[in-house]
Scaffold this active site. Structure first.
Site, PDB file in Angstrom:
ATOM      1  N   ILE A   1       0.857  -1.187   0.000  1.00 35.37           N
ATOM      2  CA  ILE A   1       0.000   0.000   0.000  1.00 35.37           C
ATOM      3  C   ILE A   1       0.890   1.233   0.000  1.00 35.37           C
ATOM      4  O   ILE A   1       1.662   1.456   0.942  1.00 35.37           O
ATOM      5  CB  ILE A   1      -0.936   0.021   1.232  1.00 35.37           C
ATOM      6  CG1 ILE A   1      -1.643  -1.342   1.396  1.00 35.37           C
ATOM      7  CG2 ILE A   1      -1.938   1.155   1.106  1.00 35.37           C
ATOM      8  CD1 ILE A   1      -2.532  -1.738   0.226  1.00 35.37           C
ATOM      9  N   GLU A   2       0.782   2.028  -1.047  1.00 37.33           N
ATOM     10  CA  GLU A   2       1.623   3.200  -1.182  1.00 37.33           C
ATOM     11  C   GLU A   2       0.910   4.240  -2.029  1.00 37.33           C
ATOM     12  O   GLU A   2      -0.087   3.951  -2.698  1.00 37.33           O
ATOM     13  CB  GLU A   2       2.964   2.827  -1.807  1.00 37.33           C
ATOM     14  CG  GLU A   2       2.848   2.026  -3.091  1.00 37.33           C
ATOM     15  CD  GLU A   2       4.188   1.543  -3.606  1.00 37.33           C
ATOM     16  OE1 GLU A   2       5.013   2.406  -3.964  1.00 37.33           O
ATOM     17  OE2 GLU A   2       4.417   0.323  -3.636  1.00 37.33           O
ATOM     18  N   GLY A   3       1.413   5.455  -2.001  1.00 38.13           N
ATOM     19  CA  GLY A   3       0.787   6.509  -2.779  1.00 38.13           C
ATOM     20  C   GLY A   3      -0.579   6.887  -2.217  1.00 38.13           C
ATOM     21  O   GLY A   3      -0.829   6.814  -1.015  1.00 38.13           O
TER      22      GLY A   3
END
Length: 312
Positions: A148-150
């Site tokens: 999970i990123e951005g």
């Protein structure tokens, strides 16, 4: 993963603790399947029709038994697909089964930097749980990773929906383990990543590893020094979040650099990898991974795989 400067400065887990490590009021961790040792290497492989055929050969050449397969992303709604090639769930089952039969196993990773996150497009927690369960049952896997990123790190609704679905999945099938792969700074996890872990803990998700992306820290920065600084800072954050000792917090950590040249002109060398392995061993880190086997490691004779397998 954060390629293209954290694949745009971000790339590929919370209530993550062994039962004995948890203080009163926190969630206990799922039992580790026999195929996953207490400490192991699980480098990322971007799964596609062109890479899956080498999975057994990768294992044989490198000595690594475990891989993190990237990425399942939304096809539409609650239906995931493999990012590279758009293949449906069920594709590549025979190759994964063959690896498992040979003593290896895989972690299947959802999300990543570019393809989207299923909890964003699947707006029913019940349907999301069913989608995750279908992946577990189709591939006979018992460990899922969520990179999970951005912008998804700031989408509270999807975070809560994912955690509700994962908690229900683990209640229905306690063998399922959950990892979170999260971007990190040398100063540790940022507030949105910490909030994700806090929600997972509150929802009762049993997390096995918080895997930090020790990569793309900045043009010209020292990748090894920043990785070690990020690990030290994150271990302190996890100790505080879960109310555990320093040793127990380190055991919750996974470290994932990019094998070689990063997206911002950092270079994580093979010598750096050897030093990070020693650092991980001395501090009690549980998982070492890197991005990525086919594009980065294979061309150097699986050098990073051969180094990181020493964690086990």
């Amino acid at each position: 993963m954060v390629t293209a400067v954290r694949r745009a400065l971000a790339i590929a887990a919370a209530a993550l603790l062994p039962a004995a490590a948890l203080a009163a009021g926190t969630a206990s961790a799922a039992t580790t399947p026999k195929s996953f040792p207490a400490k192991f290497a699980a480098p990322y492989l971007e799964l596609s029709n062109s890479t899956v055929g080498d999975l057994a050969a990768d294992k044989s050449a490198s000595g690594v038994n475990h891989y993190t397969l990237a990425f399942l992303i939304p096809k539409s709604g609650c239906t995931p697909q493999w990012e590279a090639g758009g293949y449906s769930v069920g594709t590549f089952k025979s190759q994964i089964s063959s690896l498992q039969s040979g003593g290896g196993d895989v972690i299947i990773s959802f999300g990543g930097a570019e393809g989207g996150e299923l909890a964003l497009t699947c707006t029913s927690a019940t349907s999301l749980q069913a989608a995750y369960a279908n992946v577990v049952n189709t591939y006979n896997v018992h460990r899922l990773d969520f990179d999970i990123e951005g912008s998804p790190l700031d989408n509270t609704a999807s975070i809560q929906r994912r955690d509700t679905a994962l908690a229900a999945l683990q209640k229905a099938d306690p063998s399922v383990q959950v990892d979170f792969t999260l971007p990190v700074d040398p100063s540790g996890l940022e507030s949105n990543a910490l909030n994700l872990l806090k929600d997972a803990k509150a929802k009762g998700v049993k997390v096995s590893t918080v895997n930090i992306m020790t990569m793309d820290f900045g043009d010209g920065e020292n990748a090894l020094n920043d990785a070690e600084a990020a690990a030290k800072a994150t271990a302190k954050q996890l100790a505080s979040l879960y109310g555990v000792s320093s040793a127990q917090a380190w055991a919750l950590l996974g470290l994932t650099p990019i094998a070689g040249k990063n997206d911002d002109n950092e270079n994580f060398t093979q010598a750096n990898a050897k030093t990070l392995l020693s650092f991980a061993q001395s501090n009690g880190v549980s998982v070492l991974a890197f991005w990525e086997v086919d594009s980065y490691d294979k061309k150097v004779g699986y050098a990073y795989s051969k180094i990181f397998k020493g964690i086990g």
